[in-house]
Write a protein that holds these residues in place. Structure first.
Motif, PDB file in Angstrom:
ATOM      1  N   MET A  17       0.877  -1.262   0.064  1.00 57.93           N
ATOM      2  CA  MET A  17      -0.026  -0.091   0.206  1.00 57.93           C
ATOM      3  C   MET A  17       0.849   1.183   0.066  1.00 57.93           C
ATOM      4  N   LYS A  18       2.078   1.077   0.696  1.00 57.57           N
ATOM      5  CA  LYS A  18       2.972   2.385   0.700  1.00 57.57           C
ATOM      6  C   LYS A  18       3.263   3.041  -0.603  1.00 57.57           C
ATOM      7  N   PHE A  19       3.643   1.908  -1.801  1.00 56.80           N
ATOM      8  CA  PHE A  19       4.008   2.333  -2.870  1.00 56.80           C
ATOM      9  C   PHE A  19       3.118   2.860  -3.853  1.00 56.80           C
ATOM     10  N   THR A  20       1.668   3.022  -3.417  1.00 57.18           N
ATOM     11  CA  THR A  20       0.539   3.802  -4.189  1.00 57.18           C
ATOM     12  C   THR A  20       0.316   5.076  -3.679  1.00 57.18           C
ATOM     13  N   SER A  21       1.226   5.684  -2.934  1.00 53.81           N
ATOM     14  CA  SER A  21       1.034   6.992  -2.389  1.00 53.81           C
ATOM     15  C   SER A  21       0.684   8.143  -3.378  1.00 53.81           C
ATOM     16  N   HIS A  22       1.417   7.876  -4.714  1.00 54.62           N
ATOM     17  CA  HIS A  22       1.321   8.888  -5.561  1.00 54.62           C
ATOM     18  C   HIS A  22      -0.328   8.714  -6.152  1.00 54.62           C
ATOM     19  N   ASN A  42      11.496  10.819  -7.827  1.00 55.86           N
ATOM     20  CA  ASN A  42      10.198  10.268  -7.719  1.00 55.86           C
ATOM     21  C   ASN A  42      10.161   9.317  -6.322  1.00 55.86           C
ATOM     22  N   LYS A  43      11.506   8.687  -6.245  1.00 55.69           N
ATOM     23  CA  LYS A  43      11.533   7.698  -5.028  1.00 55.69           C
ATOM     24  C   LYS A  43      11.733   8.758  -3.825  1.00 55.69           C
ATOM     25  N   ARG A  44      12.544   9.797  -4.014  1.00 60.95           N
ATOM     26  CA  ARG A  44      12.780  10.829  -2.607  1.00 60.95           C
ATOM     27  C   ARG A  44      11.637  11.114  -2.415  1.00 60.95           C
ATOM     28  N   ILE A  45      10.515  11.471  -3.219  1.00 60.31           N
ATOM     29  CA  ILE A  45       9.297  12.070  -2.922  1.00 60.31           C
ATOM     30  C   ILE A  45       8.258  11.330  -2.115  1.00 60.31           C
ATOM     31  N   GLU A  46       8.384   9.856  -2.659  1.00 56.76           N
ATOM     32  CA  GLU A  46       7.634   9.038  -2.028  1.00 56.76           C
ATOM     33  C   GLU A  46       8.179   8.560  -0.680  1.00 56.76           C
ATOM     34  N   ASP A  47       9.401   8.531  -0.706  1.00 54.59           N
ATOM     35  CA  ASP A  47      10.015   8.231   0.733  1.00 54.59           C
ATOM     36  C   ASP A  47       9.623   9.121   1.765  1.00 54.59           C
ATOM     37  N   ARG A  48       9.562  10.584   1.343  1.00 62.04           N
ATOM     38  CA  ARG A  48       9.109  11.528   2.297  1.00 62.04           C
ATOM     39  C   ARG A  48       7.808  11.495   2.633  1.00 62.04           C
ATOM     40  N   ILE A  63       6.108   8.515   2.603  1.00 70.14           N
ATOM     41  CA  ILE A  63       5.899   7.588   3.627  1.00 70.14           C
ATOM     42  C   ILE A  63       6.350   7.863   5.153  1.00 70.14           C
ATOM     43  N   ILE A  64       7.560   8.870   5.130  1.00 72.22           N
ATOM     44  CA  ILE A  64       7.936   9.200   6.603  1.00 72.22           C
ATOM     45  C   ILE A  64       6.697  10.163   7.308  1.00 72.22           C
ATOM     46  N   ASN A  65       6.176  11.110   6.235  1.00 74.03           N
ATOM     47  CA  ASN A  65       5.211  11.859   6.818  1.00 74.03           C
ATOM     48  C   ASN A  65       4.028  10.948   7.349  1.00 74.03           C
TER      49      ASN A  65
END
Lengths: 137, 93
Positions: B1-6, B77-83, B85-87
């Motif tokens: 589920m985390k990888f569908t944040s976009h 894009n990975k950096r945006i998604e990582d941010r 996830i952390i948020n």
């Protein structure tokens, strides 16, 4: 004679079976509605059989020209349609319950049972389809 | 589920497709024909409304003679998604 569309063929077979059932019922009961049902299903079956020999289905033609975004859009459309349908069923059953409490009539009971039965069947189908895709997708 | 944040927010991947297409002096229709999709798909990718599949990204990268990583700005894009996830994790704590 080559079958080009199996979906039309299946529809034709089902329609002809229903037509035969209607004809047999007509012979026993002699009611006009059965002969009308026989004629309609028989004609529809013949048309479906003719279509199965002559053309591909519109969905099959469309799917050949679809790209990946179209497939995603179709999935999203299906999902939204299902959700809207669920809301309609839920609202329908709630309104029927309210109406039944005001005007106790058997028609509202029929509506409530129909709506809830459809919702239950949908839920069951959703559950089994989900299990299928969990294992196969 | 985390990888569908976009996808959850209705925002799709950032890409360099528009920039590279303009540099290559190509129209959206020409690019679409080269990778066997509709021009509407190219428009959606350029507007960041749709993320291309891996194969489509690879086809596009081949057209522009670059890598998928470069074309789809994967690192960014990975950096945006990582941010995100952390948020999200900080929000749930």
């Amino acid at each position: 004679m080559k079958i080009k569309n199996q979906k039309y063929l299946i529809t034709a077979i089902i329609m002809e079976i229903i037509a035969i059932v209607c004809l047999i019922t007509f012979l026993y009961h002699q009611e006009t509605r059965y002969i009308l049902a026989f004629l309609l299903t028989f004609i529809y079956g013949v048309i479906s059989f003719y279509n199965s020999l002559n053309k591909k289905g519109s969905i099959e033609i469309a799917s050949r020209n679809m790209d990946e975004r179209d497939i995603l859009l179709t999935m999203k459309t299906d999902k939204t349609t299902l959700r809207i349908l669920n809301y309609i069923l839920l609202i329908g059953s709630l309104v029927s319950i309210v109406f039944y409490s005001i005007y106790p009539s058997v028609i509202y009971i029929t509506l409530i049972i129909t709506f809830t039965a459809i919702m239950f069947i949908q839920l069951a189908i959703l559950f089994f389809v989900n299990i299928y895709y969990e294992k196969h997708a | 589920m985390k990888f569908t944040s976009h996808l959850r927010k209705g925002i799709d991947m950032k890409t360099k497709i528009k920039k590279m297409r303009i540099n290559a002096k190509m129209t959206q229709k020409q690019l679409a024909d080269l990778v066997n999709v509709s021009s509407r798909t190219i428009i959606s990718i350029e507007k960041e409304q749709y993320s291309p599949s891996l194969m489509l990204a690879y086809r596009l990268a081949k057209v522009f003679n670059t890598s998928v990583e470069e074309l789809c700005c994967l690192e960014e894009n990975k950096r945006i998604e990582d941010r995100e996830i952390i948020n999200n994790q900080e929000g749930t704590i």
